[in-house]
Design an enzyme around this catalytic site. Sequence first.
Site, PDB file in Angstrom:
ATOM      1  N   LYS A  87       0.860  -1.188   0.000  1.00 37.54           N
ATOM      2  CA  LYS A  87       0.000   0.000   0.000  1.00 37.54           C
ATOM      3  C   LYS A  87       0.894   1.235   0.000  1.00 37.54           C
ATOM      4  O   LYS A  87       1.928   1.250   0.692  1.00 37.54           O
ATOM      5  CB  LYS A  87      -0.885  -0.042   1.244  1.00 37.54           C
ATOM      6  CG  LYS A  87      -1.943   1.038   1.339  1.00 37.54           C
ATOM      7  CD  LYS A  87      -2.785   0.863   2.615  1.00 37.54           C
ATOM      8  CE  LYS A  87      -3.912   1.866   2.721  1.00 37.54           C
ATOM      9  NZ  LYS A  87      -4.748   1.664   3.927  1.00 37.54           N
ATOM     10  N   SER A 162      -9.790   1.623   2.901  1.00 33.78           N
ATOM     11  CA  SER A 162      -8.955   2.431   2.056  1.00 33.78           C
ATOM     12  C   SER A 162      -7.917   1.635   1.260  1.00 33.78           C
ATOM     13  O   SER A 162      -7.403   2.145   0.261  1.00 33.78           O
ATOM     14  CB  SER A 162      -8.208   3.469   2.907  1.00 33.78           C
ATOM     15  OG  SER A 162      -7.346   2.844   3.818  1.00 33.78           O
ATOM     16  N   SER A 186      -9.880  -0.862   7.006  1.00 33.60           N
ATOM     17  CA  SER A 186      -9.293  -0.693   5.670  1.00 33.60           C
ATOM     18  C   SER A 186      -8.564  -1.887   5.099  1.00 33.60           C
ATOM     19  O   SER A 186      -8.187  -1.854   3.927  1.00 33.60           O
ATOM     20  CB  SER A 186      -8.328   0.486   5.667  1.00 33.60           C
ATOM     21  OG  SER A 186      -9.037   1.678   5.535  1.00 33.60           O
TER      22      SER A 186
HETATM   23  N1  GLN Z   1     -13.200   3.705   6.308  1.00 26.19           N
HETATM   24  C1  GLN Z   1     -12.602   4.135   7.534  1.00 26.19           C
HETATM   25  C2  GLN Z   1     -12.242   5.595   7.451  1.00 26.19           C
HETATM   26  O1  GLN Z   1     -12.575   6.182   6.481  1.00 26.19           O
HETATM   27  C3  GLN Z   1     -11.421   3.286   7.847  1.00 26.19           C
HETATM   28  C4  GLN Z   1     -10.218   3.696   7.105  1.00 26.19           C
HETATM   29  C5  GLN Z   1      -9.012   2.871   7.492  1.00 26.19           C
HETATM   30  O2  GLN Z   1      -9.114   1.850   8.147  1.00 26.19           O
HETATM   31  N2  GLN Z   1      -7.857   3.388   7.156  1.00 26.19           N
HETATM   32  O3  GLN Z   1     -11.651   6.139   8.308  1.00 26.19           O
END
Ligand code: GLN
Length: 497
Positions: A87, A162, A186
Amino acid sequence: MSEELCHSTIADLSRLLDRGGVSAVELMRAVIARTKEVDGRVGAFNSFDEADALAQAAASDERRSRSRTAGSGAPGRPLEGIPIGLKDVIAVAGQPLTASSRMLEHFVSPYDATVTRKLRDAGAICWGRLNLDEFAMGSSTENSAFRTTSNPWDLERVPGGSSGGSAAAVAAGEAIAALGSDTGGSIRQPAALCNVVGMKPTYGRVSRYGLIAFASSLDQIGPFARSVEDAACLLSAISGHDRRDSTSVDLGVPDYGAGMAALAQSGRKWRLGIPKEYFGAGLDPEVGAAVQAAIDEYRRLGCEIREVSLPHTKYAVGAYYIIATAECSSNLARYDGVRYGHRSRDATDAIDIYFKTRAEGFGPEVKRRIILGTYVLSSGYYDAFYLRAQKVRTLIRRDFLEAYKDVDAIVTPTSPTPAFRKGEKAANPLAMYLNDIYTIGVNLAGLPGISIPCGFTRGGLPIGLQVIGQPFRETELLAVAAAYEKVTDWRMRRPPL
Ligand code: GLN
């Protein structure tokens, strides 16, 4: 042959490499060819460095042949020569590190993250920079400043987020496995939406040194893979104490693969908790049915299924979006146009540099969160929001620990819905935030969680099952997940690319 290689597991490839059935360079070439063939449609990568990857592969072949001539005859290390995608928030020395943000568009990392170094030490090949929602804020990769990754199962839909690029790359055969980060789901949610395995380890299990910080009391790095066994293999490689991350815990790292296999051998019957709060309104009926079927499968395997209650679940999304935004407003203060990253060209004085750089460099979701986070931390509101959210967080953790007095692990859906259409939720941040309802509690409580494939909708979209474990008991968590995986073959299906 070459597409087969790209869809194989680490375990199978490792045996093939050991036998000399393929070289690391041939494998890397196959993955590069596959990526060039499909990534125009999938958009999983922000960038990749073909020459660097092939050089790493050649070095791996060199190591393998040296150990062969040394005549140990022992099987090679499991990650030797395996291309692992990263990532684009995990630092790789000499490679771009963008967080999918204009702010870091031209930034090149001067050093390796600890997980990157550990992958290198294990002989793996660090392959490509995978797309994400800007600074890991989002659930669809639509917040990337560069591109929206497509779901390999339906290119009109999002891969989740994400870590959408990591999930899509593994699903599409553009990497054999990948690393992502999970602050509120994410890793698990995109894994569920793309039919791969994704795991968030216990908070403190893996060093975050070299991970671009989003919300430091929640962030954790973890693997994406094609099987629970492969996830275990990666987890063993990246876990452990690191003096460069004081939140990493000084506990021995077990061989998760061997531990998992031993538990499977022992025939242990698991007690599994089903939280009643996770099956209410908002759960897509087809997702609910697939998860029910998975629970029935566990029952057939002899597990004891018990209803448990996590009564503070309804406050989890609210508490998370206070704590996560508060921490991000602090973490992202460093992007000021002075030290590194984007700097506005038409600023006139020091204050103007800050304003213009941040206005130009951050996208709308990141700005929304910095503003929210600054607000909940401001004097007069701190007690009402931030402090109260911290108290709710404690209650949520207690709910889980209470449940674990009666059960070994907790089983839930990973995401309330399968992959949604691009644009469907992008205009409504609240709808997007609610997508995290089943994953967020796990981060607030600091627990390990895994998502594994558990079925498809009638329209052919993947569904994920989440298994939540107890702190630092990843071996058991993996064993519970593997028990289901062994009697099903959802993970073997490939997207129609
Ligand atoms: N969807 C969640 C957010 O927008 C989690 C994102 C993540 O785990 N980085 O914060």
